[in-house]
Scaffold this active site. Structure first.
Site, mmCIF file in Angstrom:
data_model
loop_
_atom_site.group_PDB
_atom_site.id
_atom_site.type_symbol
_atom_site.label_atom_id
_atom_site.label_comp_id
_atom_site.label_asym_id
_atom_site.label_seq_id
_atom_site.Cartn_x
_atom_site.Cartn_y
_atom_site.Cartn_z
ATOM 1 N N SER A 152 62.603 -35.147 -3.684
ATOM 2 C CA SER A 152 62.663 -35.861 -4.956
ATOM 3 C C SER A 152 63.156 -37.293 -4.759
ATOM 4 C CB SER A 152 63.525 -35.076 -5.951
ATOM 5 O OG SER A 152 63.447 -35.631 -7.239
ATOM 6 N N ASP A 309 59.784 -41.819 -9.322
ATOM 7 C CA ASP A 309 60.431 -41.470 -8.061
ATOM 8 C C ASP A 309 59.398 -40.935 -7.066
ATOM 9 O OD1 ASP A 309 59.980 -38.936 -9.125
ATOM 10 O OD2 ASP A 309 61.943 -38.154 -8.593
ATOM 11 N N ASP A 311 58.345 -38.109 -5.736
ATOM 12 C CA ASP A 311 57.431 -37.008 -6.049
ATOM 13 C C ASP A 311 56.925 -37.095 -7.486
ATOM 14 O OD1 ASP A 311 59.988 -36.244 -7.045
ATOM 15 O OD2 ASP A 311 59.397 -34.137 -7.043
ATOM 16 N N ASP A 313 58.098 -37.012 -10.565
ATOM 17 C CA ASP A 313 58.461 -36.151 -11.684
ATOM 18 C C ASP A 313 59.523 -36.797 -12.572
ATOM 19 O OD1 ASP A 313 60.647 -35.842 -10.012
ATOM 20 O OD2 ASP A 313 60.629 -33.652 -10.021
#
Length: 568
Positions: A152, A309, A311, A313
């Site tokens: 993340s 960010d 990834d 999400d």
């Protein structure tokens, strides 16, 4: 693990890692390098990398407490054994995606090779894709599970391995415990079955996810529009940065297909790069990660800055105030603005569903409940983690009330307005933010104006997050001792008296048991304390209600100073 056992395991790794598949030369080199470093060996081997509802997450490197091909393969074998026990043969399929981080593609290939060796079909994205695309693929392809290789928003030295259930949500506490039980049965070298993912592809057990799945995901995002034919000037100037992650293609495609074409991308952060050279901590929650984007916005005289960010999400934003400076909005502020925008648009156009529901986490700003109540929207509070929001969507679906889900958000910059995925989605968040911004700008209203309107209507509320980091085995023990001290009881935090203590480790309000404490203080204030599920941190969430921002800020500082005593 005691010192003798750690050393024994270290020497076993030193012997085995170049003999068994898969081979990762970086692991072998690091093992040799730490040979005379007792502290280094201890940190790498004092425990197995923790596996929970967030899957795995840790520093990339050699050892049982690190993210490497061996720990990934072992976790994948445990997941494969879990799937074989719980799903019939014709349902044994696992979706795999990965982000831009160092070794993410390798870890995804290793996982696919393990699944293939166990007779489980692995559906692999051909290129890096956001976390929400993985959640979508799990359900679209009818998979038993899914994995997303990502850490993340962590610093570049981290990677991770998120596990998803057949419902497209991150796994539940129960599923995590079952998978962990399978993992713990395994020897990391002797009990893992693996084949080269290319051999798996040739044998039909590894296949690439069709491009039309990704196209269908983008279509679902665009369906979340709440403009309902309203006149909007979409020629707003937008600066976008994917922070060297996965967001570039899906975010730009969604926005451009929806008519937003005046978009400048931050060049230095445009292409995938797991080293994150211009933002060492690629988290849109922090100013440092947004700094270069704000420089671009100033040069372009842009109306809006978007940052997703790695990834994709989470999404953060900055908007220009009257004086020309750019102001970062918190996740709570953006979430409240989106909630009010969605509710007001649906109410105005007669598009509000029956018994509409807002789902938010217990650490997300309480003021959202007051906004929801204005529009007749019911609020459901869940534990920290978007999987619990996704779980509520699934429960509504089972009741035939999937359309009742209106919006879900968490203070850590995660938003979702539809049920097409079961995790937070920064593609959807970016799209809705642009709609909201363009709608208000067309009518001469800034997002800061709108936010102040909400504060005037519902009262000022300041929410802040403070994290305390504890690295290594000593840090892990200290975190446990600090939480034990909080569990013993707290009568006051600074000048605020504790009125009620909510101990979620007991399973309050029908929620799963979790090591979280929420202190309800006088004057409508609160403090939440919890260990991070993915990092060696303790987190405190402070909520202060007051007549104005300065009064709230002054009180928040007093509460922070009082809390620091517990973390010394």
């Amino acid at each position: 693990m005691n010192t003798e056992k750690m050393k024994k395991e270290y020497f076993r790794w030193l012997e085995k890692c170049m003999e068994v598949q898969p081979v990762d030369k970086d692991v072998a080199d690091e093992l040799k390098a730490i040979g005379g470093d007792e502290a280094g060996i201890e940190d790498a081997f004092y425990r197995n990398l923790a596996f929970g509802t967030g899957g795995l997450r840790g520093v990339i490197g050699a050892g049982t407490n690190r993210m490497n091909v061996y720990t990934v393969a072992k976790a994948s074998q445990g997941l494969a054994d879990y799937v074989k026990k719980n799903f019939p043969e014709n349902k044994r399929k696992i979706a795999v995606s990965f982000d831009s981080r160092v070794k993410s593609d390798l870890f995804a290939q290793v996982a696919a090779g393990v699944f293939a060796a166990n007779g489980i079909r692995a559906a692999l994205y051909k290129e890096l894709m956001p976390t929400p695309c993985l959640s979508y693929a799990v359900r679209a392809l009818g998979c038993a599970a899914g994995i997303m290789v990502t850490a993340s928003h962590n610093p570049s030295r981290y990677n991770g391995y998120k596990v998803y259930g057949a419902d497209g949500c991150q796994i539940t506490t129960e599923a995590a415990a079952e998978i962990l039980a399978e993992i713990e049965k395994l020897d990391i070298f002797d009990d893992v079955r693996i084949t080269d993912y290319i051999i798996g592809e040739e044998g039909g057990l590894v296949f690439y996810i069709p491009n039309d799945v990704y196209t269908a995901f983008v279509k679902e995002v665009k369906k979340q529009s709440v403009l309902f034919g309203d006149e909007v000037d979409k020629d707003v100037s937008i600066v976008y940065t994917p922070l060297n992650g996965t967001g570039l293609k899906p975010v730009l495609r969604t926005l451009k297909e929806s008519g937003y074409t005046n978009i400048t991308v931050v060049k230095e952060q445009e292409q995938p790069d797991g080293n994150f050279p211009t933002c060492p901590y690629p988290n849109p929650e922090i100013r440092e990660a947004m700094a270069l984007g704000m420089e671009y916005a100033a040069k372009c005289n842009a109306d809006l800055l978007l940052a997703t960010d790695p990834d994709c999400d989470r999404v953060g934003i900055a908007v220009k105030e009257e004086a020309g400076e750019y102001v970062l909005l918190s996740g709570n502020e953006t979430g409240m603005l989106l909630l009010d925008f969605i509710c007001s648009q649906r109410a105005r156009h007669g598009m509000m569903p029956n018994d509409p529901v807002l789902v938010k986490t217990i650490v997300t700003i309480d003021m959202a409940e007051r906004i929801a109540a204005k529009y007749g929207v019911r609020t459901v509070n869940v534990l920290t983690g978007f999987k619990f929001i996704g779980e509520q969507i699934g429960l509504l679906e089972k009741q035939g009330k999937e359309d009742a889900y209106l919006f879900g958000f968490e203070e850590s910059y995660g938003y979702l307005s539809g049920s097409y995925v079961r995790d937070k989605d920064a593609v959807d968040g970016s799209f809705l933010i642009c709609e909201m911004f363009a709608y208000y700008k067309t009518r001469g209203i800034s997002l800061l104006d709108k936010l102040n309107e909400l504060y005037e209507e519902f009262g000022y509320c300041l929410n802040t997050l403070h994290s305390f980091t504890f690295e290594g085995s000593a840090g892990f023990e200290k975190m446990q001792n600090i939480m034990a001290r909080f569990h013993e009881g707290v009568e006051a935090i600074g000048p605020k008296k504790v009125l009620t203590t909510l101990d979620y480790s007991r399973g309050l309000d029908g929620l799963p048991k979790s090591d979280v404490l929420k202190y309800l203080l006088d004057d409508n204030c609160s403090v939440v304390v919890r260990p991070s599920g993915t990092e060696p941190k303790l987190k405190t969430y402070i909520s202060v209600s007051a007549k104005d921002k300065k009064t709230a800020s002054d009180m928040e500082q007093k509460v922070v100073e009082a809390l620091k005593v517990y973390f010394e």
